[in-house]
Design a protein around this motif. Structure first.
Motif, PDB file in Angstrom:
ATOM      1  N   LYS A  26       0.864  -1.158   0.019  1.00 47.98           N
ATOM      2  CA  LYS A  26       0.026   0.178   0.043  1.00 47.98           C
ATOM      3  C   LYS A  26       0.887   1.310   0.093  1.00 47.98           C
ATOM      4  CE  LYS A  26      -3.688  -2.505   2.539  1.00 47.98           C
ATOM      5  NZ  LYS A  26      -4.455  -2.688   4.028  1.00 47.98           N
ATOM      6  N   PRO A  27       0.190   2.308  -0.256  1.00 51.57           N
ATOM      7  CA  PRO A  27       1.039   3.688  -0.301  1.00 51.57           C
ATOM      8  C   PRO A  27       1.356   3.987   1.075  1.00 51.57           C
ATOM      9  CG  PRO A  27      -0.996   3.763  -1.777  1.00 51.57           C
ATOM     10  CD  PRO A  27      -1.103   2.593  -1.092  1.00 51.57           C
ATOM     11  N   GLY A  28       2.866   4.560   0.864  1.00 49.70           N
ATOM     12  CA  GLY A  28       3.042   4.799   2.568  1.00 49.70           C
ATOM     13  C   GLY A  28       3.705   3.611   3.320  1.00 49.70           C
ATOM     14  N   GLU A  29       3.632   2.562   2.662  1.00 48.36           N
ATOM     15  CA  GLU A  29       3.984   1.551   3.689  1.00 48.36           C
ATOM     16  C   GLU A  29       5.838   1.280   3.881  1.00 48.36           C
ATOM     17  OE1 GLU A  29       2.231  -2.861   4.639  1.00 48.36           O
ATOM     18  OE2 GLU A  29       1.736  -2.246   2.586  1.00 48.36           O
ATOM     19  N   PHE A  30       6.232   0.757   4.734  1.00 51.47           N
ATOM     20  CA  PHE A  30       7.691   0.431   4.927  1.00 51.47           C
ATOM     21  C   PHE A  30       7.410  -1.159   5.094  1.00 51.47           C
ATOM     22  CE2 PHE A  30      12.093   1.816   6.175  1.00 51.47           C
ATOM     23  CZ  PHE A  30      12.425   0.453   6.030  1.00 51.47           C
ATOM     24  N   ILE A  31       8.142  -1.669   3.908  1.00 55.60           N
ATOM     25  CA  ILE A  31       7.966  -3.258   3.879  1.00 55.60           C
ATOM     26  C   ILE A  31       9.415  -3.944   3.784  1.00 55.60           C
ATOM     27  CG2 ILE A  31       7.336  -3.147   1.481  1.00 55.60           C
ATOM     28  CD1 ILE A  31       5.851  -5.794   1.875  1.00 55.60           C
ATOM     29  N   SER A  32       9.825  -5.142   4.558  1.00 57.16           N
ATOM     30  CA  SER A  32      11.036  -5.934   4.228  1.00 57.16           C
ATOM     31  C   SER A  32      10.738  -6.912   3.429  1.00 57.16           C
ATOM     32  CB  SER A  32      11.657  -6.012   5.641  1.00 57.16           C
ATOM     33  OG  SER A  32      11.965  -4.951   6.441  1.00 57.16           O
ATOM     34  N   ILE A  33      11.604  -7.260   2.707  1.00 53.24           N
ATOM     35  CA  ILE A  33      11.545  -8.668   1.891  1.00 53.24           C
ATOM     36  C   ILE A  33      12.725  -9.518   2.188  1.00 53.24           C
ATOM     37  CG2 ILE A  33      11.238  -9.630  -0.438  1.00 53.24           C
ATOM     38  CD1 ILE A  33       9.548  -7.298  -1.474  1.00 53.24           C
ATOM     39  N   LYS A 157       7.829   8.046  -5.905  1.00 52.37           N
ATOM     40  CA  LYS A 157       6.713   7.458  -4.745  1.00 52.37           C
ATOM     41  C   LYS A 157       7.136   6.536  -4.193  1.00 52.37           C
ATOM     42  CE  LYS A 157       3.329   9.587  -8.162  1.00 52.37           C
ATOM     43  NZ  LYS A 157       2.270   9.131  -9.281  1.00 52.37           N
ATOM     44  N   ILE A 158       8.247   5.552  -4.531  1.00 54.01           N
ATOM     45  CA  ILE A 158       8.585   4.382  -4.295  1.00 54.01           C
ATOM     46  C   ILE A 158      10.317   4.277  -4.069  1.00 54.01           C
ATOM     47  CG2 ILE A 158       8.522   1.886  -4.282  1.00 54.01           C
ATOM     48  CD1 ILE A 158       6.168   2.303  -6.197  1.00 54.01           C
ATOM     49  N   LEU A 159      10.609   3.790  -2.744  1.00 53.19           N
ATOM     50  CA  LEU A 159      12.200   3.743  -2.754  1.00 53.19           C
ATOM     51  C   LEU A 159      12.285   2.345  -2.493  1.00 53.19           C
ATOM     52  CD1 LEU A 159      14.507   5.709  -2.687  1.00 53.19           C
ATOM     53  CD2 LEU A 159      14.401   5.685  -0.233  1.00 53.19           C
ATOM     54  N   ILE A 177      19.281   2.907   8.003  1.00 46.68           N
ATOM     55  CA  ILE A 177      17.948   2.585   8.142  1.00 46.68           C
ATOM     56  C   ILE A 177      17.091   3.634   8.576  1.00 46.68           C
ATOM     57  CG2 ILE A 177      16.372   1.034   9.451  1.00 46.68           C
ATOM     58  CD1 ILE A 177      17.942  -0.449   7.077  1.00 46.68           C
ATOM     59  N   GLU A 178      17.773   4.408   9.739  1.00 44.25           N
ATOM     60  CA  GLU A 178      17.092   5.449  10.346  1.00 44.25           C
ATOM     61  C   GLU A 178      16.664   6.624   9.393  1.00 44.25           C
ATOM     62  OE1 GLU A 178      15.902   6.149  13.262  1.00 44.25           O
ATOM     63  OE2 GLU A 178      16.585   4.153  13.936  1.00 44.25           O
ATOM     64  N   LEU A 179      17.545   6.793   8.317  1.00 46.47           N
ATOM     65  CA  LEU A 179      17.407   7.696   7.158  1.00 46.47           C
ATOM     66  C   LEU A 179      15.948   7.289   6.434  1.00 46.47           C
ATOM     67  CD1 LEU A 179      17.983  10.210   5.419  1.00 46.47           C
ATOM     68  CD2 LEU A 179      19.804   8.758   4.438  1.00 46.47           C
ATOM     69  N   LEU A 180      16.119   5.874   6.215  1.00 43.78           N
ATOM     70  CA  LEU A 180      15.025   5.245   5.211  1.00 43.78           C
ATOM     71  C   LEU A 180      13.725   5.196   6.033  1.00 43.78           C
ATOM     72  CD1 LEU A 180      16.324   1.934   3.919  1.00 43.78           C
ATOM     73  CD2 LEU A 180      16.103   4.089   2.739  1.00 43.78           C
ATOM     74  N   LEU A 181      13.784   5.362   7.362  1.00 48.52           N
ATOM     75  CA  LEU A 181      12.455   5.473   8.063  1.00 48.52           C
ATOM     76  C   LEU A 181      11.899   6.661   8.057  1.00 48.52           C
ATOM     77  CD1 LEU A 181      13.244   3.389  11.351  1.00 48.52           C
ATOM     78  CD2 LEU A 181      11.554   2.888   9.918  1.00 48.52           C
ATOM     79  N   LYS A 182      12.845   7.863   7.988  1.00 47.56           N
ATOM     80  CA  LYS A 182      12.704   9.180   7.929  1.00 47.56           C
ATOM     81  C   LYS A 182      11.776   9.626   6.628  1.00 47.56           C
ATOM     82  CE  LYS A 182      15.797  12.643   7.342  1.00 47.56           C
ATOM     83  NZ  LYS A 182      16.743  13.603   7.727  1.00 47.56           N
ATOM     84  N   ILE A 183      12.491   8.967   5.755  1.00 50.91           N
ATOM     85  CA  ILE A 183      11.971   9.094   4.212  1.00 50.91           C
ATOM     86  C   ILE A 183      10.596   8.666   4.207  1.00 50.91           C
ATOM     87  CG2 ILE A 183      12.113   8.486   1.803  1.00 50.91           C
ATOM     88  CD1 ILE A 183      15.260   8.711   2.540  1.00 50.91           C
ATOM     89  N   ASN A 184      10.457   7.581   4.859  1.00 54.82           N
ATOM     90  CA  ASN A 184       9.049   6.714   4.724  1.00 54.82           C
ATOM     91  C   ASN A 184       8.108   7.612   5.482  1.00 54.82           C
ATOM     92  OD1 ASN A 184       7.457   4.412   6.949  1.00 54.82           O
ATOM     93  ND2 ASN A 184       7.252   4.366   4.620  1.00 54.82           N
ATOM     94  N   LYS A 185       8.450   8.502   6.533  1.00 52.65           N
ATOM     95  CA  LYS A 185       7.555   9.197   7.335  1.00 52.65           C
ATOM     96  C   LYS A 185       6.999  10.333   6.509  1.00 52.65           C
ATOM     97  CE  LYS A 185       8.816   8.215  12.047  1.00 52.65           C
ATOM     98  NZ  LYS A 185       9.802   8.696  13.137  1.00 52.65           N
ATOM     99  N   TRP A 186       7.681  10.586   5.563  1.00 51.24           N
ATOM    100  CA  TRP A 186       7.213  11.803   4.746  1.00 51.24           C
ATOM    101  C   TRP A 186       6.151  11.305   3.503  1.00 51.24           C
ATOM    102  CZ3 TRP A 186      13.000  13.729   3.661  1.00 51.24           C
ATOM    103  CH2 TRP A 186      13.283  14.228   4.685  1.00 51.24           C
ATOM    104  N   GLY A 187       5.809   9.972   3.550  1.00 52.18           N
ATOM    105  CA  GLY A 187       4.865   9.509   2.935  1.00 52.18           C
ATOM    106  C   GLY A 187       5.389   8.523   1.520  1.00 52.18           C
ATOM    107  N   THR A 188       6.840   8.364   1.670  1.00 54.10           N
ATOM    108  CA  THR A 188       7.397   7.631   0.510  1.00 54.10           C
ATOM    109  C   THR A 188       7.169   6.039   0.780  1.00 54.10           C
ATOM    110  OG1 THR A 188       8.808   9.376  -0.119  1.00 54.10           O
ATOM    111  CG2 THR A 188       9.311   7.151  -0.943  1.00 54.10           C
ATOM    112  N   THR A 189       6.696   5.219  -0.070  1.00 49.56           N
ATOM    113  CA  THR A 189       6.875   3.928   0.125  1.00 49.56           C
ATOM    114  C   THR A 189       8.018   3.180   0.024  1.00 49.56           C
ATOM    115  OG1 THR A 189       4.523   3.822  -1.045  1.00 49.56           O
ATOM    116  CG2 THR A 189       5.685   1.499  -0.970  1.00 49.56           C
TER     117      THR A 189
END
Length: 226
Positions: A26-33, A157-159, A177-189
């Motif tokens: 979904k839009p705005g999710e943070f998912i680990s594969i 829209k997706i990183l 990882i902290e940087l990726l979480l920050k980017i995710n909080k701004w709405g980027t999937t």
């Protein structure tokens, strides 16, 4: 945002890299594969960025069916998906500023727009004082930050982060990882592909586990179970 609908990929003569994969991000999710080497993670990534065409099923990104995407359309897809690799892929003879600017130049952005965007993304990753350095003059963690800045330059829209901490020590890995979480909080999937058990368990985010080309686990607050 991203849908894989009953996707299979068979490499000749009969190697099944993906086997009936269905996945909705979904839009705005943070998912680990997660998954061992050779389980289908790389094929899944290549299908998502238009590098591989699937044998059957459907791949949809942001409402765009890219299952049979043409080569001429791939650059437009890549502007929606910022990709970060394990080995950074920075150009050694260009400064960090020039590396990011070059990614925009090849897409036809004006010099004025480039001068506006590059400092913004460099600031996001905290490299303002290093923008005139060359890749060989900075640490691995800083190189990965520069690669993230480059991936953000198009405002994707997706990183997609493919083993972004694979070449880093634990301190630098945690910062990325902290940087990726920050980017995710701004709405980027954010789609994180990783082998790092410690990072996945610490995130307490959605975890999808792939084994033998199939999704064997999909947990909203997951752990690395392999």
């Amino acid at each position: 945002m991203i849908k894989f609908i009953n996707v299979s990929k068979i490499y000749p003569p009969d190697v099944k890299a993906l086997d009936g994969v269905s996945l909705h991000i979904k839009p705005g999710e943070f998912i680990s594969i997660v998954g061992q080497s050779g389980t289908g993670k790389t094929t899944l990534i290549k299908a998502l960025i238009g590098e591989e065409k699937v044998t059957s099923g459907k791949v949809v990104v942001g409402g765009w069916d890219i299952t049979n995407i043409g080569q001429s359309e791939v650059p437009f897809l890549r502007r929606q998906i910022g990709v970060i690799f394990q080995d950074f892929k920075l150009l050694p003879k260009k400064t960090l500023f020039e590396n990011i600017a070059f990614a925009l130049q090849v897409c036809g952005h004006t010099p004025k727009k480039i001068r506006n965007i590059v400092p913004q993304v460099i600031k996001i990753v905290g490299l303002e004082s290093k923008s005139d350095r060359y890749p060989q003059e900075i640490s691995g963690g800083e190189a990965q930050r520069a690669a993230i800045a480059r991936a953000l330059a198009h405002g994707p829209k997706i990183l997609l982060a493919d083993e972004p901490t694979g070449n880093l020590d634990s301190i630098n890995a945690e910062e990325i990882i902290e940087l990726l979480l920050k980017i995710n909080k701004w709405g980027t999937t954010v789609v994180l592909v990783t082998h790092n058990r410690e990072i996945v368990n610490k995130l307490k985010k959605r975890v999808v586990t792939i084994e033998d080309g199939r999704i064997v686990s999909d947990r909203a607050v997951g752990k690395y179970i392999l």
